[in-house]
Design a protein around this motif. Structure first.
Motif, PDB file in Angstrom:
ATOM      1  N   ILE A   9      38.688  34.541  46.953  1.00 43.07           N
ATOM      2  CA  ILE A   9      38.568  35.809  47.371  1.00 43.07           C
ATOM      3  C   ILE A   9      39.664  35.920  46.682  1.00 43.07           C
ATOM      4  O   ILE A   9      38.956  37.460  46.481  1.00 43.07           O
ATOM      5  CB  ILE A   9      39.020  35.984  48.851  1.00 43.07           C
ATOM      6  CG1 ILE A   9      37.524  34.817  49.856  1.00 43.07           C
ATOM      7  CG2 ILE A   9      38.764  37.307  49.158  1.00 43.07           C
ATOM      8  CD1 ILE A   9      38.051  35.120  51.435  1.00 43.07           C
ATOM      9  N   ALA A  10      40.670  35.587  46.381  1.00 41.37           N
ATOM     10  CA  ALA A  10      41.347  36.698  45.410  1.00 41.37           C
ATOM     11  C   ALA A  10      40.956  36.966  44.290  1.00 41.37           C
ATOM     12  O   ALA A  10      41.145  38.006  43.283  1.00 41.37           O
ATOM     13  CB  ALA A  10      43.057  36.004  45.507  1.00 41.37           C
ATOM     14  N   PHE A  11      40.199  35.694  43.520  1.00 38.10           N
ATOM     15  CA  PHE A  11      40.544  35.773  41.832  1.00 38.10           C
ATOM     16  C   PHE A  11      39.100  36.767  41.609  1.00 38.10           C
ATOM     17  O   PHE A  11      38.791  37.245  41.037  1.00 38.10           O
ATOM     18  CB  PHE A  11      39.678  34.139  41.896  1.00 38.10           C
ATOM     19  CG  PHE A  11      39.040  33.853  40.378  1.00 38.10           C
ATOM     20  CD1 PHE A  11      39.879  33.785  39.452  1.00 38.10           C
ATOM     21  CD2 PHE A  11      37.562  34.101  39.978  1.00 38.10           C
ATOM     22  CE1 PHE A  11      39.485  33.656  38.380  1.00 38.10           C
ATOM     23  CE2 PHE A  11      37.185  33.707  39.246  1.00 38.10           C
ATOM     24  CZ  PHE A  11      38.433  33.227  38.137  1.00 38.10           C
ATOM     25  N   GLU A  12      37.980  36.766  42.634  1.00 35.99           N
ATOM     26  CA  GLU A  12      36.940  37.255  43.089  1.00 35.99           C
ATOM     27  C   GLU A  12      37.362  38.306  42.984  1.00 35.99           C
ATOM     28  O   GLU A  12      36.279  39.508  42.136  1.00 35.99           O
ATOM     29  CB  GLU A  12      35.952  37.123  44.422  1.00 35.99           C
ATOM     30  CG  GLU A  12      35.316  36.077  43.704  1.00 35.99           C
ATOM     31  CD  GLU A  12      34.093  35.542  44.559  1.00 35.99           C
ATOM     32  OE1 GLU A  12      33.774  35.902  46.195  1.00 35.99           O
ATOM     33  OE2 GLU A  12      32.941  34.636  44.862  1.00 35.99           O
ATOM     34  N   VAL A  13      38.198  39.213  44.157  1.00 37.09           N
ATOM     35  CA  VAL A  13      38.697  40.875  43.232  1.00 37.09           C
ATOM     36  C   VAL A  13      39.208  40.977  42.186  1.00 37.09           C
ATOM     37  O   VAL A  13      39.795  42.059  42.436  1.00 37.09           O
ATOM     38  CB  VAL A  13      40.004  40.654  45.249  1.00 37.09           C
ATOM     39  CG1 VAL A  13      40.295  42.074  44.894  1.00 37.09           C
ATOM     40  CG2 VAL A  13      39.320  40.972  46.147  1.00 37.09           C
ATOM     41  N   ALA A  14      39.516  39.829  42.348  1.00 41.70           N
ATOM     42  CA  ALA A  14      40.471  40.084  40.349  1.00 41.70           C
ATOM     43  C   ALA A  14      39.599  40.342  39.689  1.00 41.70           C
ATOM     44  O   ALA A  14      39.242  41.149  38.764  1.00 41.70           O
ATOM     45  CB  ALA A  14      41.930  39.333  40.245  1.00 41.70           C
ATOM     46  N   MET A  15      38.642  40.075  39.753  1.00 41.87           N
ATOM     47  CA  MET A  15      37.513  39.655  38.661  1.00 41.87           C
ATOM     48  C   MET A  15      36.724  41.566  38.922  1.00 41.87           C
ATOM     49  O   MET A  15      36.600  41.732  37.453  1.00 41.87           O
ATOM     50  CB  MET A  15      36.743  38.420  38.980  1.00 41.87           C
ATOM     51  CG  MET A  15      37.342  37.342  38.425  1.00 41.87           C
ATOM     52  SD  MET A  15      37.370  37.001  36.690  1.00 41.87           S
ATOM     53  CE  MET A  15      35.815  36.755  36.647  1.00 41.87           C
ATOM     54  N   SER A  16      36.489  41.551  40.092  1.00 44.20           N
ATOM     55  CA  SER A  16      35.729  42.933  40.103  1.00 44.20           C
ATOM     56  C   SER A  16      36.738  44.337  39.155  1.00 44.20           C
ATOM     57  O   SER A  16      35.753  44.833  38.613  1.00 44.20           O
ATOM     58  CB  SER A  16      35.642  43.517  42.082  1.00 44.20           C
ATOM     59  OG  SER A  16      34.697  42.297  42.023  1.00 44.20           O
ATOM     60  N   ARG A  17      38.056  44.180  39.754  1.00 45.97           N
ATOM     61  CA  ARG A  17      38.934  45.150  39.700  1.00 45.97           C
ATOM     62  C   ARG A  17      39.016  45.240  37.987  1.00 45.97           C
ATOM     63  O   ARG A  17      39.446  46.367  37.564  1.00 45.97           O
ATOM     64  CB  ARG A  17      40.722  45.424  40.517  1.00 45.97           C
ATOM     65  CG  ARG A  17      40.013  45.488  41.782  1.00 45.97           C
ATOM     66  CD  ARG A  17      41.455  44.916  41.931  1.00 45.97           C
ATOM     67  NE  ARG A  17      41.051  45.218  43.400  1.00 45.97           N
ATOM     68  CZ  ARG A  17      42.564  44.981  44.268  1.00 45.97           C
ATOM     69  NH1 ARG A  17      43.772  44.197  43.756  1.00 45.97           N
ATOM     70  NH2 ARG A  17      42.653  45.242  45.834  1.00 45.97           N
ATOM     71  N   LYS A  18      38.966  43.996  37.143  1.00 48.90           N
ATOM     72  CA  LYS A  18      38.831  44.219  35.814  1.00 48.90           C
ATOM     73  C   LYS A  18      37.811  44.340  35.616  1.00 48.90           C
ATOM     74  O   LYS A  18      37.012  44.067  34.375  1.00 48.90           O
ATOM     75  CB  LYS A  18      39.281  42.737  34.604  1.00 48.90           C
ATOM     76  CG  LYS A  18      41.073  42.269  35.385  1.00 48.90           C
ATOM     77  CD  LYS A  18      41.472  43.767  34.717  1.00 48.90           C
ATOM     78  CE  LYS A  18      42.082  42.247  33.862  1.00 48.90           C
ATOM     79  NZ  LYS A  18      43.053  43.025  32.559  1.00 48.90           N
ATOM     80  N   ASN A  19      36.574  44.188  35.888  1.00 48.39           N
ATOM     81  CA  ASN A  19      34.993  44.236  35.540  1.00 48.39           C
ATOM     82  C   ASN A  19      34.276  43.572  34.572  1.00 48.39           C
ATOM     83  O   ASN A  19      33.709  43.132  33.420  1.00 48.39           O
ATOM     84  CB  ASN A  19      34.888  45.850  34.955  1.00 48.39           C
ATOM     85  CG  ASN A  19      33.491  46.429  35.324  1.00 48.39           C
ATOM     86  OD1 ASN A  19      32.816  46.209  36.119  1.00 48.39           O
ATOM     87  ND2 ASN A  19      33.199  47.732  34.717  1.00 48.39           N
TER      88      ASN A  19
END
Length: 80
Positions: A9-19
Motif C-alpha cells: 500500500i505504501a509503495f503504491e501510494v509512493a508510486m502514485s505521488r511520483k506519477n
C-alpha cells in the motif's frame, strides 16, 4: 529466519505521488516489470540491491515507510 517484505500500500501510494507506473520504475532501476511485480505481490523477497534502488528512486521515503521485516519461527523444530 528474517524476511523483508515490500509494504504494498505504501509503495503504491509512493508510486502514485511520483506519477510512476511499475513499468517506469522497473526501467529506471534496471529490473524487469515482472520481477518487480513479484516483489509487489509478495511472491519474492526484495534483494538488498533492489531495496536500495527503490529507495534511491523514491527519496522522500525511508526503508521503514516502504518495507517491513518479518521474523518467521518456522525454523523451530518440534518433537512428536
Amino acid at each position: 529466519m528474517v524476511k523483508v517484505k515490500l509494504n504494498r500500500i505504501a509503495f503504491e501510494v509512493a508510486m502514485s505521488r511520483k506519477n510512476l507506473s511499475q513499468r517506469d520504475l522497473a526501467e529506471k532501476i534496471g529490473f524487469s516489470r515482472s520481477h518487480l511485480s513479484h516483489i509487489i505481490n509478495g511472491r519474492r523477497e526484495p534483494s538488498p540491491v533492489l531495496r536500495r534502488l527503490i529507495l534511491e528512486h523514491l527519496p522522500e521515503y525511508t526503508f521503514d515507510d516502504l518495507f517491513s521485516i518479518e521474523e518467521n519461527g518456522s525454523n523451530a523444530r518440534t518433537e512428536d
